[in-house]
Design an enzyme around this catalytic site. Structure first.
Site, PDB file in Angstrom:
ATOM      1  N   PRO A   1     -36.908 -11.954  -7.809  1.00 16.98           N
ATOM      2  CG  PRO A   1     -35.520 -12.675  -9.523  1.00 16.98           C
ATOM      3  CD  PRO A   1     -36.436 -13.177  -8.449  1.00 16.98           C
ATOM      4  CE1 TYR A   2     -36.066  -6.914 -12.810  1.00 15.74           C
ATOM      5  CE2 TYR A   2     -36.618  -9.195 -13.273  1.00 15.74           C
ATOM      6  CZ  TYR A   2     -35.803  -8.090 -13.465  1.00 15.74           C
ATOM      7  OH  TYR A   2     -34.726  -8.192 -14.294  1.00 15.74           O
ATOM      8  NE  ARG A   3     -39.254  -3.844  -3.992  1.00 13.11           N
ATOM      9  CZ  ARG A   3     -38.189  -4.065  -3.231  1.00 13.11           C
ATOM     10  NH1 ARG A   3     -38.032  -5.212  -2.605  1.00 13.11           N
ATOM     11  NH2 ARG A   3     -37.268  -3.143  -3.056  1.00 13.11           N
ATOM     12  CG  LEU A   4     -42.728 -10.189  -9.939  1.00 17.54           C
ATOM     13  CD1 LEU A   4     -42.576 -10.632 -11.391  1.00 17.54           C
ATOM     14  CD2 LEU A   4     -44.141  -9.683  -9.685  1.00 17.54           C
ATOM     15  CG  HIS A   5     -41.222 -10.697  -2.842  1.00 15.99           C
ATOM     16  ND1 HIS A   5     -39.911 -10.560  -3.196  1.00 15.99           N
ATOM     17  CD2 HIS A   5     -41.663  -9.451  -2.528  1.00 15.99           C
ATOM     18  CE1 HIS A   5     -39.563  -9.293  -3.085  1.00 15.99           C
ATOM     19  NE2 HIS A   5     -40.611  -8.590  -2.693  1.00 15.99           N
TER      20      HIS A   5
END
Ligand SMILES: Cc1cc2nc3c(=O)[nH]c(=O)nc-3n(C[C@H](O)[C@H](O)[C@H](O)COP(=O)(O)O)c2cc1C
Length: 201
Positions: A176-180
């Site tokens: 989520p939220y590009r917090l890969h």
């Protein structure tokens, strides 16, 4: 949808690859074994295309091709490659960089023998990556090769496989939220031990 828990840390990346590949094989609509293969030209220009991974064995990722093709010539001069799997359905990517070696003639023979006759004939007919005057010329060559090999089709000497022996394997998954999440395995040589790190996304 596979639940994206943080990537587990294994000491060795191959069991993690196997686990992710099983997830991909169960969810991808086609060709979970499709991987981008990047090679390097004599002028340093990278070149990338998709090939099918046919095995993960003897510590490397195996694909088959025409060794006289553009990629084959590039690998003969610079036996290094990068691979990238992208499994859209499970939002994961695996990147691999490594050294390339040819598979043995016995391995190539065994795999070639499992291919459908049409693909075996095609391997003789196609002069991969060289100029073709017309589609009819290809069809004519297919007819000639079918006549030349009416029963068993031997493996063409220029058709074989390569094994990419990884020095780097990166496991990436969407979070989520590009917090890969990214877990990177590296080793300085194929015989050396792996070190594992997490990198910022
Ligand atoms: C899904 C997919 C799978 C492919 N699998 C292979 C393969 O296993 N071996 C191969 O030589 N080419 C395969 N190709 C064709 C290559 O992408 C490429 O066009 C061809 O190998 C010539 O590349 P080169 O001129 O860089 O040598 C595949 C293409 C696609 C789209």
């Amino acid at each position: 949808m596979i639940e994206q828990a943080p990537i587990p840390d294994y000491a060795d990346p191959f069991p993690l690859f196997d686990r992710w590949y099983e997830d991909a094989a169960a969810t991808e609509p086609a060709d979970p074994n499709a991987m981008s293969l990047a090679t390097i030209g004599a002028d340093g220009m990278p070149s990338v295309r998709v090939v099918l991974m046919k095995a993960v064995e003897r510590g490397g990722f195996v694909f088959y091709t025409n060794m006289e093709s553009r990629k084959g010539q590039q690998l003969a001069a610079t036996p290094r490659a990068a691979l990238c799997f992208h499994w859209k359905g499970i939002r994961r990517q695996v990147r691999i960089e490594g050294l390339v070696e040819p598979v043995s003639a016995a391995e190539a023979d065994t795999y070639f023998a499992t291919r459908p006759r049409g693909s075996q004939v095609g391997a003789w007919a196609s002069q991969q990556s060289r100029s073709l005057a017309s589609r009819e010329d290809l069809e004519q060559r297919v007819r000639e090769m079918e006549a030349k090999y009416p029963t068993a089709v031997p493996r063409p000497p220029h058709w074989s496989g390569y094994r990419v022996m990884p020095l780097l394997m990166e496991f990436w998954q969407d979070m989520p939220y590009r917090l890969h999440d990214r877990v990177i395995y590296r080793r300085p040589a194929v015989a050396a031990a792996w070190t594992v790190e997490r990198w910022y996304p």
